[in-house]
Design a protein around this motif. Sequence first.
Motif, short mmCIF file in Angstrom:
data_model
loop_
_atom_site.label_atom_id
_atom_site.label_comp_id
_atom_site.label_asym_id
_atom_site.label_seq_id
_atom_site.Cartn_x
_atom_site.Cartn_y
_atom_site.Cartn_z
N GLU A 63 -9.67 19.74 -27.38
CA GLU A 63 -9.43 18.96 -26.17
C GLU A 63 -7.95 18.98 -25.80
OE1 GLU A 63 -12.28 15.46 -25.61
OE2 GLU A 63 -10.30 14.56 -25.79
N HIS A 78 -3.14 10.46 -24.34
CA HIS A 78 -4.47 10.86 -24.82
C HIS A 78 -4.39 11.34 -26.27
CE1 HIS A 78 -8.48 12.80 -23.38
NE2 HIS A 78 -8.51 12.66 -24.69
N HIS A 82 -5.98 9.91 -29.90
CA HIS A 82 -6.63 10.74 -30.92
C HIS A 82 -6.00 10.49 -32.29
CE1 HIS A 82 -7.98 14.14 -27.90
NE2 HIS A 82 -8.75 13.07 -27.83
N HIS A 118 -13.05 5.62 -25.93
CA HIS A 118 -12.26 6.83 -25.62
C HIS A 118 -12.96 7.72 -24.59
CE1 HIS A 118 -9.13 9.83 -26.46
NE2 HIS A 118 -10.10 10.72 -26.30
N ASP A 123 -11.17 10.47 -21.82
CA ASP A 123 -11.98 11.66 -21.58
C ASP A 123 -12.63 11.61 -20.19
OD1 ASP A 123 -11.19 12.50 -24.05
OD2 ASP A 123 -13.14 12.31 -25.02
#
Length: 131
Positions: A63, A78, A82, A118, A123
């Motif tokens: 990703e 982002h 993670h 998330h 996403d």
Amino acid sequence: MLIEWRPEFATGHHDVDREHRALIDLINEQDAGAAAVGGAGGTGAEALVGDLYARIGAHFALEERVMREQGWHEYAQHKADHEALLDELLEVLDRVTDAGGLPRDELAGRLARWFAGHFRTFDARLHAHHA
Ligand SMILES: [Fe+2]
Ligand SMILES: [Fe+2]
């Protein structure tokens, strides 16, 4: 069934969505396995968290590559989200190693909450960009 796939989880990127579904399946399979054995500890639990860590880490790498290729504006935040989850997993892995027992309910609950959150925020915004 700890976490169920929902249409709003879709990012619109085929490979990313396929991996999200695979991660959800993995979490549910392991939850079902844990229920069957009544929450075993030891090397089985260690392998379980290690496998989850590797699979989730590989997904995040994919990703993040997509975002870098696109110069995605939210890349840093982002990626930080993670990394927060991977840190949590490492913490759980330490506890498994130290105590020989995996807090499965806690791990499963944290994962389900994190993924639902998330997918629907970071996403989903990535999806809006692709659409
Ligand atoms: Fe993500
Ligand atoms: Fe993702």
